[in-house]
Scaffold this motif. Sequence first.
Motif, PDB file in Angstrom:
ATOM      1  N   ALA A 132      -4.279  22.179  12.571  1.00 28.00           N
ATOM      2  CA  ALA A 132      -5.574  22.389  11.922  1.00 28.00           C
ATOM      3  C   ALA A 132      -6.430  21.123  11.917  1.00 28.00           C
ATOM      4  O   ALA A 132      -7.423  21.055  11.208  1.00 28.00           O
ATOM      5  CB  ALA A 132      -5.377  22.902  10.501  1.00 28.00           C
ATOM      6  N   GLY A 133      -6.033  20.125  12.694  1.00 28.89           N
ATOM      7  CA  GLY A 133      -6.819  18.894  12.747  1.00 28.89           C
ATOM      8  C   GLY A 133      -6.006  17.682  12.337  1.00 28.89           C
ATOM      9  O   GLY A 133      -4.925  17.423  12.856  1.00 28.89           O
ATOM     10  N   LYS A 134      -6.515  16.961  11.342  1.00 28.69           N
ATOM     11  CA  LYS A 134      -5.874  15.702  10.951  1.00 28.69           C
ATOM     12  C   LYS A 134      -4.764  15.881   9.921  1.00 28.69           C
ATOM     13  O   LYS A 134      -4.010  14.939   9.660  1.00 28.69           O
ATOM     14  CB  LYS A 134      -6.923  14.733  10.396  1.00 28.69           C
ATOM     15  CG  LYS A 134      -7.625  15.222   9.135  1.00 28.69           C
ATOM     16  CD  LYS A 134      -8.686  14.233   8.676  1.00 28.69           C
ATOM     17  CE  LYS A 134      -9.424  14.714   7.423  1.00 28.69           C
ATOM     18  NZ  LYS A 134      -8.543  14.874   6.271  1.00 28.69           N
ATOM     19  N   ASP A 135      -4.668  17.046   9.314  1.00 30.23           N
ATOM     20  CA  ASP A 135      -3.694  17.265   8.239  1.00 30.23           C
ATOM     21  C   ASP A 135      -2.572  18.200   8.663  1.00 30.23           C
ATOM     22  O   ASP A 135      -2.787  19.190   9.384  1.00 30.23           O
ATOM     23  CB  ASP A 135      -4.382  17.840   6.995  1.00 30.23           C
ATOM     24  CG  ASP A 135      -5.375  16.868   6.377  1.00 30.23           C
ATOM     25  OD1 ASP A 135      -5.076  15.659   6.374  1.00 30.23           O
ATOM     26  OD2 ASP A 135      -6.444  17.324   5.921  1.00 30.23           O
ATOM     27  N   TYR A 136      -1.381  17.892   8.200  1.00 30.66           N
ATOM     28  CA  TYR A 136      -0.174  18.708   8.397  1.00 30.66           C
ATOM     29  C   TYR A 136      -0.246  19.895   7.442  1.00 30.66           C
ATOM     30  O   TYR A 136      -0.410  19.722   6.225  1.00 30.66           O
ATOM     31  CB  TYR A 136       1.033  17.828   8.109  1.00 30.66           C
ATOM     32  CG  TYR A 136       2.393  18.458   8.158  1.00 30.66           C
ATOM     33  CD1 TYR A 136       2.858  19.111   9.293  1.00 30.66           C
ATOM     34  CD2 TYR A 136       3.261  18.341   7.058  1.00 30.66           C
ATOM     35  CE1 TYR A 136       4.137  19.634   9.346  1.00 30.66           C
ATOM     36  CE2 TYR A 136       4.545  18.860   7.102  1.00 30.66           C
ATOM     37  CZ  TYR A 136       4.981  19.516   8.250  1.00 30.66           C
ATOM     38  OH  TYR A 136       6.257  20.031   8.281  1.00 30.66           O
ATOM     39  N   THR A 137      -0.129  21.106   7.949  1.00 29.37           N
ATOM     40  CA  THR A 137      -0.332  22.298   7.125  1.00 29.37           C
ATOM     41  C   THR A 137       0.749  23.352   7.407  1.00 29.37           C
ATOM     42  O   THR A 137       1.621  23.173   8.262  1.00 29.37           O
ATOM     43  CB  THR A 137      -1.701  22.945   7.408  1.00 29.37           C
ATOM     44  OG1 THR A 137      -1.680  23.499   8.746  1.00 29.37           O
ATOM     45  CG2 THR A 137      -2.835  21.932   7.287  1.00 29.37           C
ATOM     46  N   ILE A 138       0.626  24.454   6.702  1.00 31.62           N
ATOM     47  CA  ILE A 138       1.550  25.561   6.925  1.00 31.62           C
ATOM     48  C   ILE A 138       1.447  26.107   8.344  1.00 31.62           C
ATOM     49  O   ILE A 138       2.403  26.732   8.837  1.00 31.62           O
ATOM     50  CB  ILE A 138       1.343  26.697   5.899  1.00 31.62           C
ATOM     51  CG1 ILE A 138      -0.100  27.193   5.891  1.00 31.62           C
ATOM     52  CG2 ILE A 138       1.789  26.255   4.518  1.00 31.62           C
ATOM     53  CD1 ILE A 138      -0.331  28.411   4.989  1.00 31.62           C
TER      54      ILE A 138
END
Length: 303
Positions: free
Chosen positions: A214-220
């Motif tokens: 999703a870009g710069k962040d680690y997400t689900i």
Amino acid sequence: MSDEKFPPEKNLPAGYVPPKVWTWEPGNGGAFANINRPISGATHDKERPVGKHPLQLYSLGTPNGQKVTILLEELLAAGHEGAEYDAWLINIGKGDQFGSGFVEVNPNSKIPALMDHAPKDGGEPIRLFESASIMTYLAQKFDAFLPTETRARAETLNWLFWQMGSAPFLGGGFGHFYAYAPMKIQYAIDRYAMEVKRQMDVLNRHLADNEFMAGKDYTIADMAIWPWYGRLALHGAYDDAGTFLSVDEYENVQRWTKQLAARPALKRGAIVNKTSGPLSEQLHERHDASDFDTKTQDKIAAA
């Protein structure tokens, strides 16, 4: 279908013509023939166990199961003490998913399934099934790994549901015909190999410009995609189908895969409810954080 275009003698088996009305033939071959059936519902009474934590997970360490345990371990690593959980083993090869207690949580008889005995509204326990539903619920409950900014949130959900729609082509399509079907069918393997390579190219192009899904962040979204496509990229899926599919050529997927694989919480989550592979990477059930140090199968075998 025209018999001229699809002559029966070229079918597999030779001479096969689909009947006007399909009927089920139990034991029709394949690795999972003993548990597949065309009807739903429980086949036997079996009480659902409940442990000491509010979150009760019923699962198996397949890619779909790993998605949820990775998220739970990441939540705990981030300091969310309320994410403590019991993970009970559901052995799908033995038909545990058709027990009455499990079916009460998931009428679709698929892992993973979760009961939250302490929902935020303080009401009755909430049942959750389908991995994306469970992950979204937990991310919202703990306000973690799902961005609140509108565009970042939309992108996270885009990729979360991309995984849900795409992985069946990898698992039930390619994986089945490449590794589990009772016969090798070139048409089926070629058809799904082409699609899986297209999906890997989708990921590779996207990850060329993004550190995470999703870009710069680690997400689900990352946690959902890694167990399926990261495992393939690491040559750990379907008898090393990675070589067959030339996965090393997807350099951006390889970078992302190895970056996530180094995360301690992901490593822990990936072995919960796992019953295959090295004994040190099998924690059949998880009821306390200390279980990772004392109850993996290598520790149990050495006791």
